[in-house]
Design a protein around this motif. Structure first.
Motif, mmCIF file in Angstrom:
data_model
loop_
_atom_site.group_PDB
_atom_site.id
_atom_site.type_symbol
_atom_site.label_atom_id
_atom_site.label_comp_id
_atom_site.label_asym_id
_atom_site.label_seq_id
_atom_site.Cartn_x
_atom_site.Cartn_y
_atom_site.Cartn_z
ATOM 1 N N PHE A 63 -7.678 18.362 2.939
ATOM 2 C CA PHE A 63 -6.687 18.230 2.495
ATOM 3 C C PHE A 63 -6.146 16.526 3.302
ATOM 4 N N LEU A 64 -7.219 15.863 4.156
ATOM 5 C CA LEU A 64 -7.303 14.712 4.677
ATOM 6 C C LEU A 64 -7.962 14.118 3.914
ATOM 7 N N ALA A 65 -8.708 13.973 2.806
ATOM 8 C CA ALA A 65 -9.082 13.212 2.005
ATOM 9 C C ALA A 65 -7.980 12.725 1.162
ATOM 10 N N LEU A 66 -7.244 14.056 1.045
ATOM 11 C CA LEU A 66 -6.220 13.819 -0.163
ATOM 12 C C LEU A 66 -4.859 12.832 0.674
ATOM 13 N N ILE A 67 -4.722 12.926 1.727
ATOM 14 C CA ILE A 67 -3.572 12.533 2.933
ATOM 15 C C ILE A 67 -4.341 10.855 3.068
ATOM 16 N N PHE A 68 -5.087 10.933 2.699
ATOM 17 C CA PHE A 68 -5.807 8.950 2.996
ATOM 18 C C PHE A 68 -5.361 9.044 1.198
ATOM 19 N N ILE A 69 -5.985 9.156 0.888
ATOM 20 C CA ILE A 69 -5.556 8.494 -0.870
ATOM 21 C C ILE A 69 -4.261 8.638 -0.743
ATOM 22 N N VAL A 70 -3.011 9.171 -0.583
ATOM 23 C CA VAL A 70 -2.161 8.624 -0.848
ATOM 24 C C VAL A 70 -1.024 7.683 0.279
ATOM 25 N N GLU A 71 -1.572 7.726 1.481
ATOM 26 C CA GLU A 71 -1.218 7.063 2.624
ATOM 27 C C GLU A 71 -2.280 5.545 2.040
ATOM 28 N N LEU A 72 -2.825 5.390 1.619
ATOM 29 C CA LEU A 72 -3.368 4.619 1.437
ATOM 30 C C LEU A 72 -3.171 3.998 0.748
ATOM 31 N N SER A 73 -2.117 4.565 -0.758
ATOM 32 C CA SER A 73 -1.300 4.063 -1.866
ATOM 33 C C SER A 73 -0.217 3.623 -1.031
ATOM 34 N N ALA A 74 0.350 4.489 -0.393
ATOM 35 C CA ALA A 74 2.059 4.309 0.005
ATOM 36 C C ALA A 74 2.128 3.242 1.281
ATOM 37 N N GLY A 75 0.583 1.997 2.146
ATOM 38 C CA GLY A 75 0.929 1.472 2.986
ATOM 39 C C GLY A 75 0.995 -0.228 1.553
ATOM 40 N N ILE A 76 -0.710 -0.164 1.263
ATOM 41 C CA ILE A 76 -0.682 -1.301 -0.184
ATOM 42 C C ILE A 76 1.021 -1.354 -1.004
ATOM 43 N N ALA A 77 1.010 0.181 -0.969
ATOM 44 C CA ALA A 77 2.914 0.104 -1.520
ATOM 45 C C ALA A 77 4.006 -0.844 -0.919
ATOM 46 N N LEU A 78 3.927 -0.104 0.501
ATOM 47 C CA LEU A 78 5.025 -1.724 1.295
ATOM 48 C C LEU A 78 4.587 -2.809 1.529
ATOM 49 N N LEU A 79 3.289 -3.063 1.761
ATOM 50 C CA LEU A 79 3.330 -4.694 1.904
ATOM 51 C C LEU A 79 2.995 -5.008 0.379
ATOM 52 N N ILE A 80 3.349 -4.392 -0.526
ATOM 53 C CA ILE A 80 3.280 -5.018 -1.511
ATOM 54 C C ILE A 80 5.141 -5.731 -1.605
ATOM 55 N N TYR A 81 5.258 -4.443 -1.486
ATOM 56 C CA TYR A 81 6.925 -4.647 -1.256
ATOM 57 C C TYR A 81 8.440 -5.285 -0.344
ATOM 58 N N ARG A 82 7.481 -5.714 0.115
ATOM 59 C CA ARG A 82 7.764 -6.053 1.155
ATOM 60 C C ARG A 82 8.091 -7.772 0.560
#
Length: 261
Positions: free
Chosen positions: A98-117
């Motif tokens: 589960f932690l590995a799965l959330i890691f992938i989701v959060e990593l993608s979300a963090g990168i998306a937010l920085l790009i979106y900014r």
């Protein structure tokens, strides 16, 4: 042989206890981060949407993603505590997954937010230009109300300056030339109450003169930047939790094997 097994068991026991303690500390921090993301998602939906929806690059599902990820982290953090206390190797391996799965989701979300900014400035300029052109039109109350809320909250008027209103279709329909909306007024004076607008060429001291574009970009950029950075930091922090859970599960299996042997 028996003495060797006993010594090995004595060594494994304290190791398991230490690993459980470290994992419990991780679970608590992980759980708190979930609460924070949940709160940020709710705040984004309640307070920031009136700015975000004016952008041409606004994604209405963004707050729900933050709320969903935060809620899942809280749930899995609670599950992790139960897995750690019970000490079942299978549950710990599942928790690691589960932690590995959330890691992938959060990593993608963090990168998306920085790009979106980085797209905000252009997106808001386009969005605000579009919103000011349809301001006050029938069926466009959502944009009109959002523009009014933005001007009142940030104490600004227009896009680059208050004079942007002079060129709008809304201003051409007003009886008073060079007028700005009521939301540009600094004080709710008699003129604003009676007409719902103020002739800015008569007294600019009564209205906000700063444009909203830079203020909005700075406001959102100043919040999304740290959120994206924190999301990336949390995602890599979860690798530590996954490693701890994996080692603890292996240590528990080893201790059981030694007891049976």
């Amino acid at each position: 042989m028996t003495q060797g097994r006993t010594q090995s068991t004595l060594q494994t026991g304290p190791l398991v206890t230490c690993m459980k303690t470290l994992l419990m500390v991780f679970n608590f921090i992980f759980w708190v981060t979930g609460i924070v993301l949940l709160a940020v998602g709710i705040k984004t939906k309640i307070d920031w949407y009136k700015y975000l929806e004016l952008s041409s690059v606004y994604h209405p599902e963004t707050p729900y993603v933050l709320i969903g990820v935060g809620a899942v982290i809280v749930l899995i953090g609670s599950l992790g505590c139960c897995c750690t206390v019970k000490g079942h190797a299978f549950l710990l391996f599942m928790y690691c997954g589960f932690l590995a799965l959330i890691f992938i989701v959060e990593l993608s979300a963090g990168i998306a937010l920085l790009i979106y900014r980085n797209k905000l400035e252009k997106g808001f300029k386009e969005g605000l230009n579009n919103a000011i052109e349809i301001y006050g039109e029938d069926g466009k109350d959502e944009y009109t109300n959002s523009f009014n809320d933005m001007q009142k909250t940030l104490k600004c008027c227009g896009i680059v300056s208050y004079e942007d209103w002079y060129k709008t279709p809304w201003e051409k329909k007003q009886k008073v030339p060079n007028s700005v909306p009521l939301s540009c007024c600094k004080v709710d004076d008699k003129s604003c109450k009676n007409t719902g607008l103020l002739a800015s060429n008569s007294s600019t001291s009564d209205i906000y003169t700063r444009g909203c574009h830079k203020l909005v970009v700075d406001f959102i950029d100043g919040n999304l930047g740290p959120i994206g950075g924190v999301a990336l930091g949390i995602s890599f922090f979860q690798i530590l939790g996954a490693i701890l859970a994996c080692f603890l599960a292996k240590s528990i299996n080893k201790a059981k094997y030694e007891q049976v042997a």
